[in-house]
Design a protein around this motif. Sequence first.
Motif, short mmCIF file in Angstrom:
data_model
loop_
_atom_site.label_atom_id
_atom_site.label_comp_id
_atom_site.label_asym_id
_atom_site.label_seq_id
_atom_site.Cartn_x
_atom_site.Cartn_y
_atom_site.Cartn_z
N UNK A 41 0.84 -1.20 0.00
CA UNK A 41 0.00 0.00 0.00
C UNK A 41 0.87 1.25 0.00
N UNK A 42 0.27 2.37 -0.38
CA UNK A 42 1.00 3.62 -0.49
C UNK A 42 1.68 3.97 0.82
N UNK A 43 2.97 4.27 0.75
CA UNK A 43 3.77 4.67 1.91
C UNK A 43 3.96 6.17 1.86
N UNK A 44 3.05 6.89 2.52
CA UNK A 44 3.09 8.35 2.49
C UNK A 44 4.35 8.93 3.09
N UNK A 45 4.87 8.28 4.13
CA UNK A 45 6.08 8.79 4.78
C UNK A 45 7.27 8.70 3.82
#
Length: 332
Positions: free
Chosen positions: A204-208
Amino acid sequence: MLAQLIALDWGTTSLRAYKLAAGGQVLEQRSLSSGIMQLPRTPRIINGQECADGFELAFDEACGDWLDAQPDLPVIACGMVGSAQGWREAAYCDTPANVANLGTSLQTLRSLRGVDVHIVPGVIQRSRLPNVMRGEETQVLGVLQNLPLEQGADLLIGLPGSHSKWVEVADGCIVHFDTFMTGEIFAVLSEHSILGRTQQKGASFDGQAFDRGVQVALSAEGEIGPLSTLFSARSLGLTGELCATAQPDYLSGLLIGHELSALANVQRRRRNSVHLPSIILIGNSQLCARYSRALDACGFTRVTLAEQATERGLWQLAVAAGLIAAHPSRST
């Protein structure tokens, strides 16, 4: 409601078909994987004739039943279908370009069905380093139809993608645009370079991690440019500071950060002001969400997302070409 227009957004990898009613209202839409580089190959009978032409096959699959029901429906198409590799080449129109001059420059071909397909030309910006677009011009014009003319002076329209476009407008015209090959570079580096060897995709998208990439591009270390900072997508993994699942989003943030940092610098210089313009984004919602996140970090604080830009643009161009009668657009 009775359909009045068939509108096609025909790109390299996909074909989207819209059946439109008065004012550009979408009655039905379809999405096929029959872009100009992956056309169908299995012959079949069209209009009483055996056909093996990929463009004819894709066209029939996309909207043949609509035309069976209403054979007199006009058809308009934009995108790579009008390129040199497309169904029929539609020569570029020069900037400044608007609905009027694009709408009167359509290239027309007669399909096997006996239906005329009207193809929208792309736009060329002639300079020492020429710039071109096909399909994006229609989306931009679809956004402009709902904006007051005076708003264009403080507006930049962004179309993220394989070849991201950033379009300046004035008086309802496309006057200047810049292209960044960010999406294609990301794909090439991830799939064909050593950077992809340590990446683990599918998470899943890793915003950090994405934000970290953006901030590196904006930092003092980032001033050296992407050809140097890209190596950090590998070196941070080697030192254990960036895990395999975080590396794709770090690389994405790094590339988008460099794109938007350069864009911000160019906009400040062109406008001779520290003030950055409002942004309207057109495109895939997940990609636009990434760009919105990075735009805010780069100082673009007024960002909105456009909807139904392609359909609206194709409707307006069909009106300008005289293919259909003008009708008031729906309120948004």
